[in-house]
Every structure is written in C-alpha cells, then in structure tokens.
Design a protein around this motif. Structure first.
Motif, PDB file in Angstrom:
ATOM      1  N   PHE A  26      20.134  42.891  -2.746  1.00  0.00           N
ATOM      2  CA  PHE A  26      21.811  41.968  -2.689  1.00  0.00           C
ATOM      3  C   PHE A  26      21.484  41.160  -1.637  1.00  0.00           C
ATOM      4  O   PHE A  26      21.008  40.813  -0.923  1.00  0.00           O
ATOM      5  CB  PHE A  26      22.858  43.133  -2.710  1.00  0.00           C
ATOM      6  N   CYS A  27      22.313  40.054  -1.822  1.00  0.00           N
ATOM      7  CA  CYS A  27      22.631  38.894  -1.341  1.00  0.00           C
ATOM      8  C   CYS A  27      23.582  37.857  -1.066  1.00  0.00           C
ATOM      9  O   CYS A  27      25.277  38.775  -1.821  1.00  0.00           O
ATOM     10  CB  CYS A  27      21.030  37.554  -1.638  1.00  0.00           C
ATOM     11  N   GLU A  28      24.072  37.208  -0.604  1.00  0.00           N
ATOM     12  CA  GLU A  28      25.000  36.676  -0.189  1.00  0.00           C
ATOM     13  C   GLU A  28      26.453  36.009  -2.302  1.00  0.00           C
ATOM     14  O   GLU A  28      25.216  35.548  -2.619  1.00  0.00           O
ATOM     15  CB  GLU A  28      25.062  35.018   0.438  1.00  0.00           C
ATOM     16  N   LEU A  29      26.878  36.083  -1.608  1.00  0.00           N
ATOM     17  CA  LEU A  29      27.670  35.975  -2.614  1.00  0.00           C
ATOM     18  C   LEU A  29      27.598  34.218  -3.729  1.00  0.00           C
ATOM     19  O   LEU A  29      27.401  33.175  -2.918  1.00  0.00           O
ATOM     20  CB  LEU A  29      29.602  35.880  -2.617  1.00  0.00           C
ATOM     21  N   GLY A  30      27.191  34.248  -4.825  1.00  0.00           N
ATOM     22  CA  GLY A  30      26.977  32.819  -5.294  1.00  0.00           C
ATOM     23  C   GLY A  30      25.643  32.261  -4.733  1.00  0.00           C
ATOM     24  O   GLY A  30      25.090  31.528  -5.802  1.00  0.00           O
TER      25      GLY A  30
ATOM     26  N   GLY B 163      44.892  44.242  -5.750  1.00  0.00           N
ATOM     27  CA  GLY B 163      44.362  45.092  -5.174  1.00  0.00           C
ATOM     28  C   GLY B 163      43.281  44.519  -4.224  1.00  0.00           C
ATOM     29  O   GLY B 163      43.297  43.393  -4.303  1.00  0.00           O
ATOM     30  N   TRP B 164      42.603  45.320  -3.136  1.00  0.00           N
ATOM     31  CA  TRP B 164      41.735  44.311  -2.198  1.00  0.00           C
ATOM     32  C   TRP B 164      40.367  44.327  -3.450  1.00  0.00           C
ATOM     33  O   TRP B 164      40.034  44.936  -4.270  1.00  0.00           O
ATOM     34  CB  TRP B 164      40.905  45.393  -1.845  1.00  0.00           C
ATOM     35  N   MET B 165      39.767  43.011  -2.809  1.00  0.00           N
ATOM     36  CA  MET B 165      38.362  42.512  -3.296  1.00  0.00           C
ATOM     37  C   MET B 165      37.764  42.665  -2.720  1.00  0.00           C
ATOM     38  O   MET B 165      37.978  41.339  -1.211  1.00  0.00           O
ATOM     39  CB  MET B 165      38.481  41.223  -4.192  1.00  0.00           C
ATOM     40  N   THR B 166      36.546  43.671  -2.215  1.00  0.00           N
ATOM     41  CA  THR B 166      36.209  43.272  -1.053  1.00  0.00           C
ATOM     42  C   THR B 166      34.933  43.133  -0.749  1.00  0.00           C
ATOM     43  O   THR B 166      33.574  44.040  -1.557  1.00  0.00           O
ATOM     44  CB  THR B 166      35.665  44.982  -0.468  1.00  0.00           C
ATOM     45  N   VAL B 167      34.123  41.739   0.064  1.00  0.00           N
ATOM     46  CA  VAL B 167      33.028  41.619   0.244  1.00  0.00           C
ATOM     47  C   VAL B 167      31.931  42.041   0.309  1.00  0.00           C
ATOM     48  O   VAL B 167      32.264  42.026   1.964  1.00  0.00           O
ATOM     49  CB  VAL B 167      33.404  39.327   0.597  1.00  0.00           C
ATOM     50  N   GLU B 168      30.853  42.583   0.178  1.00  0.00           N
ATOM     51  CA  GLU B 168      29.841  43.040   0.624  1.00  0.00           C
ATOM     52  C   GLU B 168      28.179  42.384   0.607  1.00  0.00           C
ATOM     53  O   GLU B 168      28.091  42.373  -1.069  1.00  0.00           O
ATOM     54  CB  GLU B 168      29.853  44.866  -0.213  1.00  0.00           C
ATOM     55  N   ILE B 169      27.744  42.628   1.431  1.00  0.00           N
ATOM     56  CA  ILE B 169      26.416  42.423   1.559  1.00  0.00           C
ATOM     57  C   ILE B 169      25.486  42.983   2.684  1.00  0.00           C
ATOM     58  O   ILE B 169      26.089  43.036   3.985  1.00  0.00           O
ATOM     59  CB  ILE B 169      25.624  40.695   1.853  1.00  0.00           C
ATOM     60  N   ASP B 170      24.781  43.753   1.629  1.00  0.00           N
ATOM     61  CA  ASP B 170      24.180  44.703   2.590  1.00  0.00           C
ATOM     62  C   ASP B 170      23.317  44.837   4.161  1.00  0.00           C
ATOM     63  O   ASP B 170      23.219  44.947   5.164  1.00  0.00           O
ATOM     64  CB  ASP B 170      22.972  45.760   2.144  1.00  0.00           C
TER      65      ASP B 170
ATOM     66  N   GLU C 224      33.401  30.461   1.317  1.00  0.00           N
ATOM     67  CA  GLU C 224      33.433  29.933   0.934  1.00  0.00           C
ATOM     68  C   GLU C 224      32.855  30.162  -0.745  1.00  0.00           C
ATOM     69  O   GLU C 224      33.953  29.444  -1.572  1.00  0.00           O
ATOM     70  CB  GLU C 224      32.204  29.182   1.580  1.00  0.00           C
ATOM     71  N   PHE C 225      32.081  31.225  -1.549  1.00  0.00           N
ATOM     72  CA  PHE C 225      32.504  31.131  -2.520  1.00  0.00           C
ATOM     73  C   PHE C 225      33.647  31.917  -3.269  1.00  0.00           C
ATOM     74  O   PHE C 225      34.353  31.515  -3.880  1.00  0.00           O
ATOM     75  CB  PHE C 225      31.019  32.408  -2.975  1.00  0.00           C
ATOM     76  N   VAL C 226      33.448  32.816  -2.384  1.00  0.00           N
ATOM     77  CA  VAL C 226      35.217  33.820  -2.949  1.00  0.00           C
ATOM     78  C   VAL C 226      36.496  32.774  -2.602  1.00  0.00           C
ATOM     79  O   VAL C 226      37.725  32.712  -3.519  1.00  0.00           O
ATOM     80  CB  VAL C 226      35.600  34.092  -1.669  1.00  0.00           C
ATOM     81  N   THR C 227      36.330  31.893  -1.894  1.00  0.00           N
ATOM     82  CA  THR C 227      37.762  30.598  -1.767  1.00  0.00           C
ATOM     83  C   THR C 227      37.892  29.578  -2.877  1.00  0.00           C
ATOM     84  O   THR C 227      38.597  28.575  -3.372  1.00  0.00           O
ATOM     85  CB  THR C 227      37.742  30.019  -0.078  1.00  0.00           C
ATOM     86  N   ASN C 228      36.288  29.060  -2.842  1.00  0.00           N
ATOM     87  CA  ASN C 228      36.518  27.488  -3.674  1.00  0.00           C
ATOM     88  C   ASN C 228      36.028  28.239  -5.040  1.00  0.00           C
ATOM     89  O   ASN C 228      36.335  27.754  -6.139  1.00  0.00           O
ATOM     90  CB  ASN C 228      34.889  26.929  -3.426  1.00  0.00           C
ATOM     91  N   GLU C 229      35.260  29.114  -5.185  1.00  0.00           N
ATOM     92  CA  GLU C 229      34.591  29.130  -6.546  1.00  0.00           C
ATOM     93  C   GLU C 229      35.492  30.353  -7.433  1.00  0.00           C
ATOM     94  O   GLU C 229      36.075  30.717  -7.940  1.00  0.00           O
ATOM     95  CB  GLU C 229      33.341  29.413  -7.001  1.00  0.00           C
ATOM     96  N   LEU C 230      35.582  31.401  -6.716  1.00  0.00           N
ATOM     97  CA  LEU C 230      36.831  32.442  -6.896  1.00  0.00           C
ATOM     98  C   LEU C 230      38.153  32.193  -6.993  1.00  0.00           C
ATOM     99  O   LEU C 230      39.450  33.074  -8.005  1.00  0.00           O
ATOM    100  CB  LEU C 230      36.582  34.069  -6.243  1.00  0.00           C
ATOM    101  N   LYS C 231      38.643  31.104  -6.563  1.00  0.00           N
ATOM    102  CA  LYS C 231      39.822  30.853  -5.596  1.00  0.00           C
ATOM    103  C   LYS C 231      40.541  32.064  -5.314  1.00  0.00           C
ATOM    104  O   LYS C 231      41.655  32.589  -6.207  1.00  0.00           O
ATOM    105  CB  LYS C 231      40.349  30.548  -7.098  1.00  0.00           C
TER     106      LYS C 231
END
Length: 276
Positions: free
Chosen positions: A218-222, A244-251, A266-273
């Motif tokens: 698994f890697c960084e979102l985006g 509810g919660w959207m939990t960002v996870e990178i092992d 940055e992906f969560v805010t810029n791309e997922l809004k």
C-alpha cells in the motif's frame, strides 16, 4: 464527513505520531490498539494526550479468529474490553478485523457460520456499551474474498454488526470498492481510505526509492492505482449523506511518516475535497 489519520505509519512511536499528525492538521486518529490500551488504567493521561494534540479517537482495531468456536468467549471478552476503553474516551466505533492464516481454498461455509456467530455475540456486547462494531475484510485472513464478505453480512445481525470498507483491501481481493460500498451502504459506519502500490514503481513516481527497494503493498493516497476509485467512493458516500469517519491509512512509508501523511492530506483536501 470527518477525516481521521491512522498512526500505524509511525509504528510503535505513538507520541511522535500524535505530534506530527496533529501538526499536519489531522483532528481524528486511530492507532494500534495495544498502544492505546497501555493507558487502560490511566485514562486521564490518555485523554490529556488527545486533548494536547486536538484529537478525537476515531476507532480502535478489535476482532479475532472468528471462525474458531473455541476462541469465541475470549473474542467477546477482549472486544468488550476494548469497547469499554473506547467508550471511556468518547469513541463509538470498533473495527472487527478477522485473523489469518488463510486456509487453502478459502474459508468454508461452516467456518463462516461460526465466524458470524462469534461476530454477532461480540458486536452485541460492544453495542451495549454504545460502540458500533464494523467488520473489515482483510487480505490473508478468514474474511478476504467477496463470497466470504457476502456470507458474513448475510448471516450477521444488521442491528449490531456494521461494515468498515477498506478501499485497498477490497480492490486487492478482486472487488470493486464502489460496488461493494453501494451494496452495503446502509451498514457502513467507518471507512479506511487506502491506495495500492503500482506493480512497477519508478524513482520518478517515488523519488525516495533508490532503485533496489521493494515497494510496500500500500502507498500514499493518489500515488497508487486507486485515485479514481477513491474519488468515486468519496463522492458516493458524500452524496448519500455519510457523515462518519474517513480514516487515511498507509501501513509503511516510502519516505517518512510525516511526508507520507502530508501527501495523503494533500490528496484528501485537493482531490477528494474533504476538510480535515
């Protein structure tokens, strides 16, 4: 929707994880259960840590080897213990993670029936404490593939047993995350946002790689193979009123935990809004 950050990327360094994730602007966190439970008899100290960094505890990981009947009593007891800790810290979600090893050929129907029975009983115990138990299909475990997920969802009580989709674990097991999320939308009460490393990773995509390092699964979102899927899933959940919660996870980070969770932010805010 609320954004949480799993501190798994910092490993055993709970305090550093809290500090750096807070500096990045995250206001919810999930962490290794054993690290949190070190404070089971010192709730004031743990709550002070959460307050110091401006965090809500979004969830902790519970579960067990559900398919083995001999372990049912211990599973109920341990998950109830974790749920008590969660409730005492103002959290109302526990992730029910199945365990491995995975049997050759997958989990049998009889094993799935035993798993459903254990999940139902443990989930009811958590529910009595005000904590919702959310089943999380996981690679390499007794609940991995689509048929196993469907069987568990069919045989468990929707009044007590909920669903935690993990975008990467669903996709890596051959499922379409959006399709599965649509199917079980009414039972979704927690979400793990996760991306899958591409089969071929280059230094251009991941500058930290020296050319002979293996990429984690698994890697960084985006940066992986699921950006479009992550956007579709987030848009659908937003449109259907999920709050509810959207939990960002990178092992495992390919650079540093701080940089990895900054990339995810940055992906969560810029791309997922989404707003942290």
């Amino acid at each position: 929707m609320k954004v949480s950050c799993h501190l798994i990327t910092w490993g055993e360094n709970l305090l550093t994880g809290m500090k750096e994730a807070s500096e990045l602007g995250y206001r919810g966190c999930e962490t290794f259960t054993h690290l949190a439970m070190n404070y089971e008899n010192d709730l004031e100290t743990f709550q002070a840590l959460l307050n110091e960094h401006g965090f809500q505890l979004s969830a902790l990981y519970g579960g067990g080897r559900f398919s083995e009947p001999a372990k049912k009593a211990a599973i109920v007891e341990e998950n109830t213990r974790v749920a008590k800790f969660l409730a005492a810290n103002g959290s109302d979600r526990i992730v029910f993670g199945p365990q491995g090893p995975r049997s050759e050929g997958g989990t049998t129907l009889d094993e799935l029936k035993a798993a459903a029975e254990a999940i139902n009983e443990a989930a009811k115990s958590c529910h009595d404490l005000g904590v919702k138990a959310c089943v999380h299909p996981h690679l390499g475990t007794e609940i991995q593939n689509e048929n196993e997920l469907d069987a568990i969802m069919e045989m468990t009580d929707p009044d007590y047993v909920y669903f935690c989709p993990d975008t990467a674990h669903l996709a890596k097991a051959g499922m379409d995350p959006l399709e599965v999320i649509k199917r079980y939308r009414s039972r979704i009460e927690y979400v793990h946002l996760k991306d899958i490393s591409p089969d071929q990773a280059s230094a251009e995509d991941f500058p930290i790689l020296s050319g002979n390092e293996a990429m984690p699964i698994f890697c960084e979102l985006g940066l992986g193979t699921l950006p479009s899927s992550l956007k579709e899933v987030t848009s659908y959940l937003k449109d259907t009123g999920y709050d509810g919660w959207m939990t960002v996870e990178i092992d495992k980070s390919t650079s540093t935990p701080y940089q990895s969770l900054k990339t995810c932010r940055e992906f969560v805010t810029n791309e997922l809004k989404l707003t942290l």
